[in-house]
Design an enzyme around this catalytic site. Sequence first.
Site, short mmCIF file in Angstrom:
data_model
loop_
_atom_site.label_atom_id
_atom_site.label_comp_id
_atom_site.label_asym_id
_atom_site.label_seq_id
_atom_site.Cartn_x
_atom_site.Cartn_y
_atom_site.Cartn_z
N LYS A 216 -18.28 -39.10 -43.87
CA LYS A 216 -18.74 -39.08 -42.48
C LYS A 216 -20.13 -38.43 -42.39
O LYS A 216 -20.97 -38.86 -41.61
CB LYS A 216 -17.73 -38.33 -41.60
N GLU A 226 -25.28 -43.30 -33.15
CA GLU A 226 -24.50 -44.53 -33.18
C GLU A 226 -25.28 -45.76 -32.76
O GLU A 226 -24.96 -46.42 -31.77
CB GLU A 226 -23.25 -44.39 -32.29
N ARG A 230 -23.18 -46.16 -37.84
CA ARG A 230 -22.07 -45.33 -37.40
C ARG A 230 -20.97 -46.15 -36.73
O ARG A 230 -19.83 -45.72 -36.67
CB ARG A 230 -22.60 -44.25 -36.45
N HIS A 237 -10.75 -49.50 -34.53
CA HIS A 237 -10.73 -48.90 -33.20
C HIS A 237 -10.86 -49.90 -32.06
O HIS A 237 -10.36 -49.65 -30.96
CB HIS A 237 -11.82 -47.83 -33.08
N HIS A 241 -8.08 -49.30 -29.32
CA HIS A 241 -8.32 -48.92 -27.92
C HIS A 241 -7.56 -49.82 -26.96
O HIS A 241 -7.07 -49.36 -25.93
CB HIS A 241 -9.82 -48.95 -27.62
#
Lengths: 349, 349
Positions: A216, A226, A230, A237, A241
């Site tokens: 990371k 980002e 990133r 995700h 989400h």
Amino acid sequence: MQIDIKLKQNSYKVFINELEKLNFDTKVVLLSNARILNLHLKTLKNKIKCKELFIISIEEGEEYKNLQTVEKILNQMFAHHIDRKSILISFGGGVISDIGGFVASIYQRGISFINIPTTLLACVDASVGGKTGVNNQFGKNLIGSFYQPKAVYCQSEFLKTLNDKELSSAMAEVIKMALSFDIRFFKFIQNIDKKLFLSRDDELLSNIIQKSVEIKAKIVSKDEKENHLRMILNYGHTFAHVIENQTFYKKYLHAEAVSIGIHMANILAYHLNLLQKTQIQEINQTLQKFDLPIFYKIPNINAFYQNFFLDKKTKQEKINFILLKKIGKAIIKDDIDKNTILKSLESFT
Amino acid sequence: MQIDIKLKQNSYKVFINELEKLNFDTKVVLLSNARILNLHLKTLKNKIKCKELFIISIEEGEEYKNLQTVEKILNQMFAHHIDRKSILISFGGGVISDIGGFVASIYQRGISFINIPTTLLACVDASVGGKTGVNNQFGKNLIGSFYQPKAVYCQSEFLKTLNDKELSSAMAEVIKMALSFDIRFFKFIQNIDKKLFLSRDDELLSNIIQKSVEIKAKIVSKDEKENHLRMILNYGHTFAHVIENQTFYKKYLHAEAVSIGIHMANILAYHLNLLQKTQIQEINQTLQKFDLPIFYKIPNINAFYQNFFLDKKTKQEKINFILLKKIGKAIIKDDIDKNTILKSLESFT
């Protein structure tokens, strides 16, 4: 063990099992919740020397990660005359570190903060990277800032009191990082002895944390805000989400939804001839070793698809999918046609 | 005319009377209030080309500069699907630019924003420097962030509709900057023809803005986060904040309180043998030329003194006083004894 998080400004270090004594010549605000304070306050207090320790305990749970809680914390800090030289310590899981970092970033235009994560998930994920924020009725982490801690202290001693599910589920984010960036780390994870893992072996836990933080750190150093690279950390995700949204954040832990999301992304990658079935199986075995789910029954494929557009990482009409080209190498695709996506989602009906 | 605000990261430009056409390939949020929109929306709209212009009008006044207004704005932006690529334009005075900058800094962890100030005060002060924030029950600007705009456009055309008091009072901050840093600029201000000033002469206004912004740019470049040098910009403010607090922010405009605060600081400097009476008189004449007050009747000297400690710029038990050593040169003193301060305040009873 120390890992440097190198940034253009405000570089800092992540210390793993190196928290002996912290000395401050200022007031310190300790943000946490009742459960963690009951378990670990005594241990932590022995390690902190400061002018005055002011403890703020907030309600536990994602549903309190909102602006109302932020305002309550700010008011308590002002009432207690916390000044610009004071330090805020976030002591808890991801919710605490996300709120704590955000509060620190806006209290008198920013005070210093330190993260001391008490979950494996927060050690490997939330506590590193400088993303802070809270939820609102429109979605998760929609209000926040990029704000770096002065330091992060990961202590495996605080992870001993996690239950098996809390501990194991964090491996979804660890596996995510290995799959996206580092095949050798994935092999290491495949070879983890589950009994040793569940015994909370200090050396094993600190190895897992170290490797995850190193990956990371590299990403965040290259792309703090980002813009591109990133985004790859969002592997799994985009789907997660939607799953969390459809199940009102109640049925799955975040990391569990990510695990399912990884599998969904892999099935999509399969439909695009990027991944092979054998690779997907290998990944699923590793996820399932840590008791992570890989299946979610989608009630309505079209509704699921529409929900992608609620995600804040989705700009305008384009959805960024993070997909594996192979194990250890993820790519970003924003031009997948709708039919392919719908077809891949059919595996989940 | 363009002035560079050079920062370690996120440098930007202040443009004076150079706003011809702004083109954006994104959505634009225009934050303002009803009065300003009535006066200037048409003019501004002709200068902006964008994908979609979404106007958010907030209540006018310092009393609405709080977290509740911030949340309302955020909610409108989310409901309107403002994305991370969108731009927020603050179009108004200091309240609008302070709130707008703060909202931009926390919306989805930060979107770009532009300041278009519509008051002389905001042109010379609030719109430059990256301080954003809102008030709460504990004081002014206590919640906020350091967040730089992408650009600032000062247009003297928008200043034509200010009333005389709004226009003149802004000169308190201009005079403050001249007194602290630049004796030649102070002489320039002494020589301003008041009639020409009140006629809102474009050249004169743009000269005043230019010189003020140049001074502030230099300070902010050297000390973005207000560690030391930037504190000098608080000349007059330590006193002004107490006056505003005691009069509930109702009796004086901020700049008027600053004008009185400048005089109070000068009297203190006199008691410390830094300034001479003749210099103080010279300064007062200049303040009064712009109809600025220099006297406030302190009801209770001890209470006034205690109120210094409510100020957030005051760390722990030390109060930083910004005092003139001579015209054009300010210094920071944090070791003045209480009796000297009380004695100097007696001139205001």
